[in-house]
Design a protein around this motif. Structure first.
Motif, PDB file in Angstrom:
ATOM      1  N   GLU A  98      -1.003  -0.650   6.707  1.00  0.00           N
ATOM      2  CA  GLU A  98       0.278  -1.034   6.115  1.00  0.00           C
ATOM      3  C   GLU A  98       1.428  -0.290   6.784  1.00  0.00           C
ATOM      4  O   GLU A  98       2.487  -0.847   7.023  1.00  0.00           O
ATOM      5  CB  GLU A  98       0.286  -0.755   4.602  1.00  0.00           C
ATOM      6  CG  GLU A  98      -0.653  -1.631   3.795  1.00  0.00           C
ATOM      7  CD  GLU A  98      -2.080  -1.124   3.804  1.00  0.00           C
ATOM      8  OE1 GLU A  98      -2.322   0.054   4.149  1.00  0.00           O
ATOM      9  OE2 GLU A  98      -2.985  -1.925   3.490  1.00  0.00           O
ATOM     10  N   GLU A  99       1.205   0.991   7.080  1.00  0.00           N
ATOM     11  CA  GLU A  99       2.240   1.782   7.731  1.00  0.00           C
ATOM     12  C   GLU A  99       2.498   1.285   9.150  1.00  0.00           C
ATOM     13  O   GLU A  99       3.638   1.246   9.606  1.00  0.00           O
ATOM     14  CB  GLU A  99       1.826   3.248   7.754  1.00  0.00           C
ATOM     15  CG  GLU A  99       2.922   4.166   8.247  1.00  0.00           C
ATOM     16  CD  GLU A  99       2.551   5.624   8.106  1.00  0.00           C
ATOM     17  OE1 GLU A  99       3.314   6.453   8.598  1.00  0.00           O
ATOM     18  OE2 GLU A  99       1.501   5.929   7.505  1.00  0.00           O
ATOM     19  N   ARG A 102       4.653  -1.768   8.868  1.00  0.00           N
ATOM     20  CA  ARG A 102       6.048  -1.416   8.584  1.00  0.00           C
ATOM     21  C   ARG A 102       6.734  -0.904   9.843  1.00  0.00           C
ATOM     22  O   ARG A 102       7.907  -1.179  10.078  1.00  0.00           O
ATOM     23  CB  ARG A 102       6.111  -0.353   7.485  1.00  0.00           C
ATOM     24  CG  ARG A 102       5.778  -0.895   6.113  1.00  0.00           C
ATOM     25  CD  ARG A 102       6.154   0.074   5.017  1.00  0.00           C
ATOM     26  NE  ARG A 102       5.463   1.353   5.095  1.00  0.00           N
ATOM     27  CZ  ARG A 102       4.340   1.646   4.447  1.00  0.00           C
ATOM     28  NH1 ARG A 102       3.776   0.742   3.669  1.00  0.00           N
ATOM     29  NH2 ARG A 102       3.792   2.823   4.561  1.00  0.00           N
ATOM     30  N   SER A 108       9.888  -2.204   4.999  1.00  0.00           N
ATOM     31  CA  SER A 108      10.830  -1.101   5.110  1.00  0.00           C
ATOM     32  C   SER A 108      10.073   0.219   5.186  1.00  0.00           C
ATOM     33  O   SER A 108       8.945   0.352   4.719  1.00  0.00           O
ATOM     34  CB  SER A 108      11.785  -1.101   3.915  1.00  0.00           C
ATOM     35  OG  SER A 108      11.055  -0.971   2.728  1.00  0.00           O
ATOM     36  N   PHE A 109      10.727   1.220   5.741  1.00  0.00           N
ATOM     37  CA  PHE A 109      10.120   2.528   5.954  1.00  0.00           C
ATOM     38  C   PHE A 109       9.851   3.226   4.629  1.00  0.00           C
ATOM     39  O   PHE A 109      10.672   3.213   3.725  1.00  0.00           O
ATOM     40  CB  PHE A 109      11.039   3.392   6.816  1.00  0.00           C
ATOM     41  CG  PHE A 109      10.561   4.799   6.971  1.00  0.00           C
ATOM     42  CD1 PHE A 109       9.508   5.096   7.801  1.00  0.00           C
ATOM     43  CD2 PHE A 109      11.148   5.831   6.261  1.00  0.00           C
ATOM     44  CE1 PHE A 109       9.050   6.396   7.949  1.00  0.00           C
ATOM     45  CE2 PHE A 109      10.714   7.125   6.394  1.00  0.00           C
ATOM     46  CZ  PHE A 109       9.660   7.410   7.244  1.00  0.00           C
ATOM     47  N   GLN A 110       8.687   3.831   4.513  1.00  0.00           N
ATOM     48  CA  GLN A 110       8.352   4.664   3.366  1.00  0.00           C
ATOM     49  C   GLN A 110       7.820   5.974   3.900  1.00  0.00           C
ATOM     50  O   GLN A 110       6.941   5.993   4.771  1.00  0.00           O
ATOM     51  CB  GLN A 110       7.292   4.000   2.492  1.00  0.00           C
ATOM     52  CG  GLN A 110       7.767   2.761   1.786  1.00  0.00           C
ATOM     53  CD  GLN A 110       6.656   2.121   0.980  1.00  0.00           C
ATOM     54  OE1 GLN A 110       5.523   2.591   0.993  1.00  0.00           O
ATOM     55  NE2 GLN A 110       6.983   1.061   0.295  1.00  0.00           N
ATOM     56  N   LYS A 111       8.343   7.048   3.382  1.00  0.00           N
ATOM     57  CA  LYS A 111       7.918   8.363   3.828  1.00  0.00           C
ATOM     58  C   LYS A 111       6.481   8.627   3.380  1.00  0.00           C
ATOM     59  O   LYS A 111       6.085   8.225   2.285  1.00  0.00           O
ATOM     60  CB  LYS A 111       8.851   9.415   3.238  1.00  0.00           C
ATOM     61  CG  LYS A 111       8.679  10.782   3.811  1.00  0.00           C
ATOM     62  CD  LYS A 111       9.734  11.714   3.264  1.00  0.00           C
ATOM     63  CE  LYS A 111       9.565  13.089   3.864  1.00  0.00           C
ATOM     64  NZ  LYS A 111      10.575  14.018   3.351  1.00  0.00           N
ATOM     65  N   LYS A 113       3.401  10.301   1.747  1.00  0.00           N
ATOM     66  CA  LYS A 113       3.333  11.096   0.529  1.00  0.00           C
ATOM     67  C   LYS A 113       2.601  12.402   0.798  1.00  0.00           C
ATOM     68  O   LYS A 113       1.634  12.452   1.561  1.00  0.00           O
ATOM     69  CB  LYS A 113       2.616  10.313  -0.558  1.00  0.00           C
ATOM     70  CG  LYS A 113       3.348   9.062  -0.955  1.00  0.00           C
ATOM     71  CD  LYS A 113       2.542   8.261  -1.930  1.00  0.00           C
ATOM     72  CE  LYS A 113       3.241   6.948  -2.208  1.00  0.00           C
ATOM     73  NZ  LYS A 113       2.374   6.009  -2.881  1.00  0.00           N
ATOM     74  N   GLU A 143      14.566  11.672  -5.672  1.00  0.00           N
ATOM     75  CA  GLU A 143      15.653  10.988  -4.985  1.00  0.00           C
ATOM     76  C   GLU A 143      16.497  10.230  -6.013  1.00  0.00           C
ATOM     77  O   GLU A 143      16.031   9.304  -6.649  1.00  0.00           O
ATOM     78  CB  GLU A 143      15.083  10.020  -3.945  1.00  0.00           C
ATOM     79  CG  GLU A 143      14.372  10.724  -2.820  1.00  0.00           C
ATOM     80  CD  GLU A 143      13.837   9.736  -1.810  1.00  0.00           C
ATOM     81  OE1 GLU A 143      14.395   8.637  -1.702  1.00  0.00           O
ATOM     82  OE2 GLU A 143      12.869  10.079  -1.136  1.00  0.00           O
TER      83      GLU A 143
END
Length: 161
Positions: A98-99, A102, A108-111, A113, A143
């Motif tokens: 999945e990363e 992206r 969209s970008f997800q940091k 975890k 956030e």
């Protein structure tokens, strides 16, 4: 007087030898170890006796995917820099399909975890019921959308002489 001796290159085309030395100390990758931690960590700690493995497969570090000859060697390994580095590397979530999608533009970008990693329990603790936990870290600063605008910097005033 003779000439200076030049070192002779013995193994010019030794790619087969290079490959053997390169993969000799190969260990499991972080994503494979993460899968082991999530699914079968208790099974790996309590393995059946296997006479071909060091320590008869009774002393296994799940985080490093390594066998040890006895409990003292394994406990000494838990205090080493190698094991602590591996725990630190396992704190971030492993790279996934999945990363990669992206990163290719399909989302969209997800940091990544962060997780809490602890050294595995001993055999006695596992028999008592303690398990390896893989849980996310609670972030100190959640956030939140900031509504206040940054104040503009003031210009320094000139001093009179």
């Amino acid at each position: 007087m003779g000439m200076v001796q030049k070192r002779k290159k013995m193994h010019y085309g030794d790619t087969h030898l290079q490959r053997r030395w390169r993969v000799r100390n190969r260990r499991r990758d972080l994503d494979q170890i993460d899968d082991d931690l999530r699914t079968r960590s208790g099974e790996l700690i309590n393995q059946n006796v296997d006479l071909d493995k060091p320590g008869f497969a009774q002393f296994y570090c799940v985080h490093c995917a390594k066998y040890f000859i006895d409990d003292t060697a394994m406990q000494a390994h838990f205090r080493t820099k190698v094991h602590k580095r591996r725990l630190k590397a396992l704190e971030t979530e492993p790279y996934s399909i999945e990363e990669s999608e992206r990163a290719a533009g399909k989302g969209s970008f997800q940091k990544a975890k962060k997780r809490v990693m602890e050294t595995q329990p001993t055999k006695d603790e596992v028999i008592a019921g303690k398990r390896i936990k893989v849980e996310e870290k609670a972030e100190a600063m959640a956030e939140e959308p900031s509504t206040s605008k940054a104040t503009p910097r003031k210009k320094p005033e000139k001093m009179e002489t």
